[in-house]
Each structure stands twice: as structure tokens, then as C-alpha cells.
Design a protein around this motif. Structure first.
Motif, PDB file in Angstrom:
ATOM      1  N   ILE A   1       0.067   7.950   4.946  1.00 31.32           N
ATOM      2  CA  ILE A   1       0.244   6.617   4.364  1.00 31.32           C
ATOM      3  C   ILE A   1       1.178   5.754   5.220  1.00 31.32           C
ATOM      4  CG2 ILE A   1       2.132   7.308   2.796  1.00 31.32           C
ATOM      5  CD1 ILE A   1       0.710   5.371   0.734  1.00 31.32           C
ATOM      6  N   GLU A   2       2.155   6.390   5.893  1.00 26.47           N
ATOM      7  CA  GLU A   2       3.058   5.627   6.758  1.00 26.47           C
ATOM      8  C   GLU A   2       2.267   4.906   7.863  1.00 26.47           C
ATOM      9  OE1 GLU A   2       3.421   8.760   5.909  1.00 26.47           O
ATOM     10  OE2 GLU A   2       5.445   9.046   5.082  1.00 26.47           O
TER      11      GLU A   2
ATOM     12  N   ASN B   1      -0.536  -1.002  -4.010  1.00 23.64           N
ATOM     13  CA  ASN B   1      -0.560   0.359  -4.544  1.00 23.64           C
ATOM     14  C   ASN B   1      -0.091   1.391  -3.533  1.00 23.64           C
ATOM     15  OD1 ASN B   1      -1.836   0.199  -7.376  1.00 23.64           O
ATOM     16  ND2 ASN B   1      -3.095  -1.164  -6.131  1.00 23.64           N
ATOM     17  N   GLY B   2      -0.448   1.210  -2.267  1.00 20.92           N
ATOM     18  CA  GLY B   2       0.067   2.107  -1.236  1.00 20.92           C
ATOM     19  C   GLY B   2       1.565   1.912  -1.063  1.00 20.92           C
TER      20      GLY B   2
ATOM     21  N   ASN C   1       6.979   3.536  -1.345  1.00 25.59           N
ATOM     22  CA  ASN C   1       8.367   3.130  -1.624  1.00 25.59           C
ATOM     23  C   ASN C   1       9.027   4.071  -2.629  1.00 25.59           C
ATOM     24  OD1 ASN C   1       8.114   0.946   0.088  1.00 25.59           O
ATOM     25  ND2 ASN C   1       7.695  -0.534  -1.547  1.00 25.59           N
ATOM     26  N   HIS C   2       8.261   4.501  -3.626  1.00 27.53           N
ATOM     27  CA  HIS C   2       8.842   5.409  -4.620  1.00 27.53           C
ATOM     28  C   HIS C   2       9.089   6.811  -4.049  1.00 27.53           C
ATOM     29  CE1 HIS C   2       7.515   2.227  -7.492  1.00 27.53           C
ATOM     30  NE2 HIS C   2       8.622   2.600  -8.103  1.00 27.53           N
ATOM     31  N   ASN C   3       8.321   7.232  -3.051  1.00 20.53           N
ATOM     32  CA  ASN C   3       8.666   8.489  -2.366  1.00 20.53           C
ATOM     33  C   ASN C   3      10.053   8.370  -1.727  1.00 20.53           C
ATOM     34  OD1 ASN C   3       6.184   9.600  -2.947  1.00 20.53           O
ATOM     35  ND2 ASN C   3       5.452   9.650  -0.839  1.00 20.53           N
ATOM     36  N   VAL C   4      10.270   7.252  -1.019  1.00 22.37           N
ATOM     37  CA  VAL C   4      11.558   7.049  -0.342  1.00 22.37           C
ATOM     38  C   VAL C   4      12.680   7.014  -1.374  1.00 22.37           C
ATOM     39  CG1 VAL C   4      12.862   5.543   1.217  1.00 22.37           C
ATOM     40  CG2 VAL C   4      10.377   5.769   1.494  1.00 22.37           C
ATOM     41  N   TYR C   5      12.409   6.367  -2.488  1.00 21.93           N
ATOM     42  CA  TYR C   5      13.414   6.208  -3.555  1.00 21.93           C
ATOM     43  C   TYR C   5      13.737   7.548  -4.217  1.00 21.93           C
ATOM     44  CZ  TYR C   5      15.210   4.246  -8.057  1.00 21.93           C
ATOM     45  OH  TYR C   5      15.944   3.921  -9.173  1.00 21.93           O
TER      46      TYR C   5
END
Ligand code: MN
Length: 198
Positions: A51-52, A72-73, A78-82
């Protein structure tokens, strides 16, 4: 992409983040972004890409799906990073290359966090505040909605979600109180790993 399994339980970030907020935020909002992203890229050339990589090259996205993939991506990424940057009870940044870089750039870790909180408090509407690195320079930036920092070439080190769903059950309208709390549970080992792999 898979919906990440957290390295802590929904109750483990209490009292900074309450369990109900975690259940709704990770278990529902984040899961929905991941499902919607997977549905959007299913059967396309983007399905097998990290995804990155997809979010770093927005001009390659088909026009009819571009904004939906950004929304959506970006929400999935962003929520993975968070969620991956927290640890129950918080942690300390040890002396080293990242600590020296933060001190050289901002004066101190505390001053960097003040600027990160200010960026979150002044992000009008929904979005994110970030500590990022690019070309070996640290900076604090904001993004809107679910935009990421990847298309601008930044590597994210810290991100703070300032969508109301991130804090409203516990902190209600007091976004600055949420920001003051959230920076106390950062996992500096994870943030240092991000810096070292930039
Ligand atoms: Mn969120």
C-alpha cells in the motif's frame, strides 16, 4: 492488505484511550477502511503492491477510483502508522541518533511534541498531525481527511489522528486534552525503528 492485529489489547491504553474508543476505532473504522481499499484494488494491478507504493504514486491511479483509493487506502495506511506507535504506559526516547536529530531540529523532545500537538489542535476539521523525515530533515506537518504523507516523499515517524472518532467518547470537544494525553503513550522503540529504516 490485512487488517493489523494490535500488539496490545483494547483496554491496555486506558486511561489515555478508553476501550470503547479502541473497539470502534480499530475494530470498526480501521477494519472498514481496509475492506473498502481491498475491494477497490481487487482484480487490478494495484492489488499485489504494498500500500505504501500505491499511495506514493497517486498519478498512476485510475481517475475513476483515485479519490476513493486516497480516502480508503489512506485510512487503512494512516491507522497502521497510528495504532502501531503506542505502548501501554508509554516509553522514553533513549539517547542516540534520533534523539540528537530531534534536539538539533526542535531544541528538545518536549518542544517537538508541543509543535506536534499545536499542529493537531489547529488542523481545522478532520485530519492528522505528523512528525516526518525527508532528506534527513525532520518536520511537523498536517494532512487533511485521509491524505497521507507518502506522495510528498516523507517517511512518517509519528502521526496523531484528530478525527473526532479518535477522541470524542472520552475527551468530547476537548481536542487539546486528547493531544496532551496521547503523546504520553508513544512507543519510542517503534518510532526509532521507523527513523532508522527511512
Ligand atoms: Mn481514525
Amino acid at each position: 492488505m490485512e487488517h493489523i492485529t494490535l500488539k496490545y489489547g483494547y483496554t491496555d491504553l486506558e486511561p489515555v484511550i478508553d476501550a470503547m474508543t479502541m473497539e470502534i476505532h480499530h475494530g470498526r473504522h480501521h477494519a472498514t477502511y481496509v475492506k473498502n481499499y481491498n475491494d477497490l484494488v481487487a482484480g487490478t494491478e494495484f492489488e499485489s503492491k504494498p500500500i505504501e507504493e500505491v499511495l506514493s504514486n497517486l498519478s498512476a491511479l485510475p481517475a475513476d477510483k483515485k479519490q476513493a483509493i486516497i480516502n480508503n487506502g489512506g485510512g487503512a495506511y494512516n491507522h497502521n502508522v497510528y495504532f502501531e506507535q503506542f505502548t501501554p504506559g508509554g516509553s522514553e526516547l533513549e539517547a542516540g541518533e534520533l534523539a540528537s536529530k530531534i534536539e538539533a531540529t526542535f531544541g528538545s523532545v518536549e518542544e517537538m511534541l508541543e509543535q506536534l500537538k499545536t499542529a493537531g489542535a489547529t488542523r481545522f476539521g478532520s485530519g492528522w498531525s505528523w512528525l516526518v523525515v525527508k532528506d534527513d530533515e525532520l518536520s511537523i506537518i498536517q494532512t487533511l481527511n485521509q491524505d497521507t504523507v507518502l506522495d510528498a516523499g516523507y517517511t512518517p515517524l509519528i502521526t496523531i489522528d484528530v478525527w473526532e472518532h479518535a477522541y470524542y467518547l472520552k475527551h468530547q470537544n476537548k481536542r487539546p486534552a486528547y493531544l496532551a494525553d496521547i503523546v504520553t503513550i508513544l512507543d519510542w522503540a517503534e518510532i526509532t525503528k521507523r527513523y532508522e529504516s527511512r
